[in-house]
Design an enzyme around this catalytic site. Sequence first.
Site, mmCIF file in Angstrom:
data_model
loop_
_atom_site.group_PDB
_atom_site.id
_atom_site.type_symbol
_atom_site.label_atom_id
_atom_site.label_comp_id
_atom_site.label_asym_id
_atom_site.label_seq_id
_atom_site.Cartn_x
_atom_site.Cartn_y
_atom_site.Cartn_z
ATOM 1 N N ASP A 99 0.810 -1.214 0.000
ATOM 2 C CA ASP A 99 0.000 0.000 0.000
ATOM 3 C C ASP A 99 0.846 1.268 0.000
ATOM 4 O OD1 ASP A 99 -2.128 -1.715 0.224
ATOM 5 O OD2 ASP A 99 -2.954 -0.809 2.049
ATOM 6 N N ASP A 100 0.203 2.360 -0.448
ATOM 7 C CA ASP A 100 0.642 3.758 -0.264
ATOM 8 C C ASP A 100 1.614 4.273 -1.312
ATOM 9 O OD1 ASP A 100 -0.905 3.565 1.966
ATOM 10 O OD2 ASP A 100 0.723 3.790 3.424
ATOM 11 N N HIS A 150 -6.058 3.197 -4.051
ATOM 12 C CA HIS A 150 -5.956 3.421 -2.597
ATOM 13 C C HIS A 150 -6.218 4.889 -2.258
ATOM 14 C CE1 HIS A 150 -5.075 1.970 1.348
ATOM 15 N NE2 HIS A 150 -3.909 2.584 1.495
ATOM 16 N N HIS A 154 -4.844 9.345 0.768
ATOM 17 C CA HIS A 154 -4.952 8.515 1.962
ATOM 18 C C HIS A 154 -5.760 9.153 3.084
ATOM 19 C CE1 HIS A 154 -3.570 5.493 4.919
ATOM 20 N NE2 HIS A 154 -3.192 4.778 3.873
ATOM 21 N N TYR A 191 -6.669 2.831 5.928
ATOM 22 C CA TYR A 191 -6.877 2.432 7.316
ATOM 23 C C TYR A 191 -7.883 1.287 7.452
ATOM 24 C CZ TYR A 191 -4.963 7.143 7.683
ATOM 25 O OH TYR A 191 -4.207 8.264 7.521
ATOM 26 N N HIS A 244 3.746 -2.363 3.017
ATOM 27 C CA HIS A 244 3.747 -1.008 2.471
ATOM 28 C C HIS A 244 5.047 -0.733 1.717
ATOM 29 C CE1 HIS A 244 0.855 -1.005 5.766
ATOM 30 N NE2 HIS A 244 0.230 -0.037 5.122
#
Length: 279
Positions: A99-100, A150, A154, A191, A244
């Site tokens: 992720d991210d 995503h 965020h 989250y 991540h």
Amino acid sequence: MEKDQLFTRRRMLLGSAALLGAAGAGGVLMSGGGDEAARTTAGLAGPQARQVLKPSAFRLQPLIGAGTPHNAVPGKLKVRHQPILRLTGKGRNMMLTFDDGPHPDYTPHILDTLAKYDVRAMFFVCGEMAVDNKELLARMAEEGHVVGNHTWDHPLLTQLTRGDIRDQIERTSDVIEDAYGDRPQWFRAPYGAWNRATFQLGAEMGMEPMAWTVDTTDWMTPGTSTVIKRVEHGAAPGVVILSHDAGGDRTQSVRAIREYLPYLLDHGYHLTVPPRRMT
């Protein structure tokens, strides 16, 4: 590194809530239940881990099965009430997700390790990161990885209006399509915070909601050995691993995958990805 620091602050603030949500859902197959759930995840399969890949074909064809034509508009999806949490089906299938990102300092190293072992993974990217690193999304496409949405930057979606949620998702899908070659078919809420509007909008845009089974908590930088232990101890058929490749210093994540990936392969796990297009 301002974006990284912002991500880190957000995660420290809300990380405990996400962990509680993931832990509470860890034993669930997926939302919707019954035959519908089985049909959706039965197609989650990928190449044998040590099979030689042919990257030139990935941009022109679905990863597996017949699928629908490249850049086709996806059919209407059922609105779920919970995200998909794990894979189903026979065999020792697992999935690695990151992720991210993409991040120029960390993502290339993760991609290098995946390429070394001929393994595909799933990357849930943030639009503000993707727009500045489009070449990494192009590489993901060429090497057969699946890219999911995503959001743009965020946020905690449960605190946004429906219009703002749509904007977060649409802007990111536009960047992904431009750099990757396809609009994303998978979405992950930051989250792990889902609500009705998020599920509805994702389905309207042709994306299935994907969560995870095992959280490495690498965003807390607990140490490379701890990240490795969480993957190896959590390994089991159907497991979806959350890691991540951005949002802070991801050196531990880069080092950890170099250790746990060959371990998983040597223990007979098949590292897989979902199809680009649902059949």
